[in-house]
Design a protein around this motif. Structure first.
Motif, PDB file in Angstrom:
ATOM      1  N   ALA A  70      35.898  58.454  38.751  1.00 56.03           N
ATOM      2  CA  ALA A  70      34.286  57.871  37.373  1.00 56.03           C
ATOM      3  C   ALA A  70      33.964  56.182  37.113  1.00 56.03           C
ATOM      4  O   ALA A  70      33.128  56.193  37.061  1.00 56.03           O
ATOM      5  CB  ALA A  70      36.095  57.197  36.381  1.00 56.03           C
ATOM      6  N   GLY A  71      34.192  55.930  38.775  1.00 52.06           N
ATOM      7  CA  GLY A  71      33.207  54.568  38.585  1.00 52.06           C
ATOM      8  C   GLY A  71      32.378  54.249  39.903  1.00 52.06           C
ATOM      9  O   GLY A  71      31.423  53.729  40.495  1.00 52.06           O
ATOM     10  N   GLY A  72      32.715  55.406  40.902  1.00 53.13           N
ATOM     11  CA  GLY A  72      32.600  54.746  42.339  1.00 53.13           C
ATOM     12  C   GLY A  72      32.725  53.725  42.981  1.00 53.13           C
ATOM     13  O   GLY A  72      34.275  53.474  42.648  1.00 53.13           O
ATOM     14  N   LEU A  73      32.424  53.043  43.947  1.00 53.45           N
ATOM     15  CA  LEU A  73      33.378  52.571  45.202  1.00 53.45           C
ATOM     16  C   LEU A  73      34.103  51.153  44.445  1.00 53.45           C
ATOM     17  O   LEU A  73      34.793  50.773  44.070  1.00 53.45           O
ATOM     18  CB  LEU A  73      32.381  52.105  46.137  1.00 53.45           C
ATOM     19  N   PRO A  74      32.872  50.489  43.008  1.00 53.68           N
ATOM     20  CA  PRO A  74      33.079  49.420  42.648  1.00 53.68           C
ATOM     21  C   PRO A  74      33.779  48.945  41.719  1.00 53.68           C
ATOM     22  O   PRO A  74      35.404  48.751  41.406  1.00 53.68           O
ATOM     23  CB  PRO A  74      32.050  49.117  42.154  1.00 53.68           C
ATOM     24  N   GLU A  75      33.605  50.448  40.929  1.00 58.61           N
ATOM     25  CA  GLU A  75      35.517  50.701  39.498  1.00 58.61           C
ATOM     26  C   GLU A  75      36.568  50.820  41.214  1.00 58.61           C
ATOM     27  O   GLU A  75      37.321  50.644  40.609  1.00 58.61           O
ATOM     28  CB  GLU A  75      35.047  51.981  39.581  1.00 58.61           C
ATOM     29  N   LEU A  76      36.924  51.433  41.730  1.00 57.34           N
ATOM     30  CA  LEU A  76      37.556  51.332  42.796  1.00 57.34           C
ATOM     31  C   LEU A  76      38.359  50.695  43.120  1.00 57.34           C
ATOM     32  O   LEU A  76      39.784  49.807  43.113  1.00 57.34           O
ATOM     33  CB  LEU A  76      38.031  52.740  43.745  1.00 57.34           C
ATOM     34  N   LEU A  77      36.994  49.630  43.377  1.00 58.00           N
ATOM     35  CA  LEU A  77      37.389  48.069  44.310  1.00 58.00           C
ATOM     36  C   LEU A  77      37.900  47.083  43.476  1.00 58.00           C
ATOM     37  O   LEU A  77      38.337  45.691  43.650  1.00 58.00           O
ATOM     38  CB  LEU A  77      37.101  47.859  45.283  1.00 58.00           C
ATOM     39  N   LYS A  78      37.839  47.161  41.995  1.00 56.19           N
ATOM     40  CA  LYS A  78      37.850  45.860  40.719  1.00 56.19           C
ATOM     41  C   LYS A  78      39.070  45.581  41.224  1.00 56.19           C
ATOM     42  O   LYS A  78      39.949  46.509  41.208  1.00 56.19           O
ATOM     43  CB  LYS A  78      37.183  47.292  39.648  1.00 56.19           C
ATOM     44  N   ILE A  79      38.913  44.201  41.317  1.00 56.25           N
ATOM     45  CA  ILE A  79      40.681  43.362  40.865  1.00 56.25           C
ATOM     46  C   ILE A  79      40.758  43.288  39.319  1.00 56.25           C
ATOM     47  O   ILE A  79      39.682  42.654  38.410  1.00 56.25           O
ATOM     48  CB  ILE A  79      39.914  42.624  41.609  1.00 56.25           C
ATOM     49  N   ARG A  80      41.438  43.861  39.394  1.00 55.48           N
ATOM     50  CA  ARG A  80      42.452  43.771  37.784  1.00 55.48           C
ATOM     51  C   ARG A  80      43.592  42.592  37.481  1.00 55.48           C
ATOM     52  O   ARG A  80      43.917  42.085  38.500  1.00 55.48           O
ATOM     53  CB  ARG A  80      43.137  44.974  37.513  1.00 55.48           C
ATOM     54  N   GLN A  81      43.367  41.635  36.561  1.00 56.98           N
ATOM     55  CA  GLN A  81      44.139  40.592  35.947  1.00 56.98           C
ATOM     56  C   GLN A  81      45.252  41.362  35.158  1.00 56.98           C
ATOM     57  O   GLN A  81      45.063  42.831  34.734  1.00 56.98           O
ATOM     58  CB  GLN A  81      42.910  40.349  34.811  1.00 56.98           C
ATOM     59  N   PRO A  82      46.561  40.637  37.003  1.00 63.73           N
ATOM     60  CA  PRO A  82      47.435  41.220  35.639  1.00 63.73           C
ATOM     61  C   PRO A  82      47.893  41.335  34.487  1.00 63.73           C
ATOM     62  O   PRO A  82      47.413  39.643  33.564  1.00 63.73           O
ATOM     63  CB  PRO A  82      48.559  41.052  36.651  1.00 63.73           C
ATOM     64  N   THR A  83      48.559  41.673  33.729  1.00 59.92           N
ATOM     65  CA  THR A  83      49.220  42.238  31.961  1.00 59.92           C
ATOM     66  C   THR A  83      50.647  41.746  32.496  1.00 59.92           C
ATOM     67  O   THR A  83      51.231  40.951  33.544  1.00 59.92           O
ATOM     68  CB  THR A  83      49.376  43.486  31.805  1.00 59.92           C
ATOM     69  N   GLY A  84      50.855  40.652  31.590  1.00 64.71           N
ATOM     70  CA  GLY A  84      52.166  40.006  30.932  1.00 64.71           C
ATOM     71  C   GLY A  84      52.009  38.874  30.290  1.00 64.71           C
ATOM     72  O   GLY A  84      51.249  38.651  29.693  1.00 64.71           O
ATOM     73  N   ARG A  85      53.582  38.300  30.434  1.00 63.66           N
ATOM     74  CA  ARG A  85      53.766  37.189  28.707  1.00 63.66           C
ATOM     75  C   ARG A  85      52.932  35.871  30.460  1.00 63.66           C
ATOM     76  O   ARG A  85      53.144  35.732  30.809  1.00 63.66           O
ATOM     77  CB  ARG A  85      54.664  36.634  29.490  1.00 63.66           C
ATOM     78  N   PRO A  86      51.985  35.223  29.228  1.00 62.99           N
ATOM     79  CA  PRO A  86      51.668  34.089  29.814  1.00 62.99           C
ATOM     80  C   PRO A  86      52.563  33.242  30.327  1.00 62.99           C
ATOM     81  O   PRO A  86      53.441  32.843  29.340  1.00 62.99           O
ATOM     82  CB  PRO A  86      50.318  33.586  28.868  1.00 62.99           C
ATOM     83  N   ARG A  87      52.403  32.078  31.340  1.00 59.12           N
ATOM     84  CA  ARG A  87      53.169  31.256  31.678  1.00 59.12           C
ATOM     85  C   ARG A  87      53.645  29.973  30.206  1.00 59.12           C
ATOM     86  O   ARG A  87      52.301  29.786  28.937  1.00 59.12           O
ATOM     87  CB  ARG A  87      52.480  29.836  32.519  1.00 59.12           C
ATOM     88  N   VAL A  88      54.515  29.343  30.137  1.00 60.86           N
ATOM     89  CA  VAL A  88      54.909  28.683  29.079  1.00 60.86           C
ATOM     90  C   VAL A  88      54.062  27.606  28.820  1.00 60.86           C
ATOM     91  O   VAL A  88      53.500  26.845  28.222  1.00 60.86           O
ATOM     92  CB  VAL A  88      56.465  28.569  29.013  1.00 60.86           C
ATOM     93  N   ILE A  89      53.886  27.620  30.404  1.00 54.04           N
ATOM     94  CA  ILE A  89      53.558  25.584  30.395  1.00 54.04           C
ATOM     95  C   ILE A  89      51.667  25.706  30.796  1.00 54.04           C
ATOM     96  O   ILE A  89      51.236  26.507  31.548  1.00 54.04           O
ATOM     97  CB  ILE A  89      53.759  25.133  32.131  1.00 54.04           C
TER      98      ILE A  89
END
Length: 171
Positions: free
Chosen positions: A69-88
């Motif tokens: 889909a996007g070559g090497l840059p797309e493959l090696l892109k560091i994705r931000q983890p999803t989930g609930r944000p911290r309370v503090i």
């Protein structure tokens, strides 16, 4: 149906080997390693690559789809983890770390720290959450020694003196 993955990978085996030596994260190294094995012909199937890397074959297939889909840059892109944000919030954590590093910091309990956070930042934090943040994540320790039972300490001193006098008298 036999799929030739070598033709789908645009980079040469030498280029992939060089990129592999430059990668620092384990996840990205595995992704480049999979491409290298497929391009060099060391593995003929995604299942074989997955077994050699210790991941599921669907994972290797997903990596290959990302590369297509996007070559090497797309493959090696560091994705931000999803989930609930911290309370503090991070501003509170920064303020806490600054306050704890001061010499004049005189917190004796986590409840006092919780009250300080509520007074200064208007954020109510549960004791357990605050303890986990300070003790495990920030590795902060309260600078209070444990109270000593005076009676036990005096009894131990008396016993020690008795033993010393007995040893001296026996000599």
């Amino acid at each position: 149906m036999k799929v030739n993955y070598q033709e789908r990978i645009d980079l040469t085996a030498d280029e992939l080997k060089k990129i592999l030596s430059q990668e620092r994260t384990l996840a990205n190294r595995q992704k480049v390693q999979a491409l290298y094995w497929l391009k060099a012909g060391a593995s003929q199937s995604l299942t074989d690559v997955a077994e050699r890397l210790g991941v599921h074959r669907i994972t290797v297939h997903r990596w290959l789809k990302q590369y297509m889909a996007g070559g090497l840059p797309e493959l090696l892109k560091i994705r931000q983890p999803t989930g609930r944000p911290r309370v503090i919030p991070s501003a509170v954590i920064a303020g806490l770390s600054q306050k704890l590093s001061e010499e004049s910091c005189d917190f004796k309990t986590y409840k006092e720290i919780g009250q300080w956070v509520e007074d200064n930042y208007h954020v109510s934090v549960k004791y357990q959450t605050l303890h986990k943040q300070l003790h495990y994540r920030m590795k902060a320790k309260l600078k209070v020694s444990k109270p000593v039972n005076n009676e036990k300490a005096q009894d131990a001193d008396i016993e020690l003196k008795i033993k010393k006098t007995q040893e001296n008298s026996s000599k």
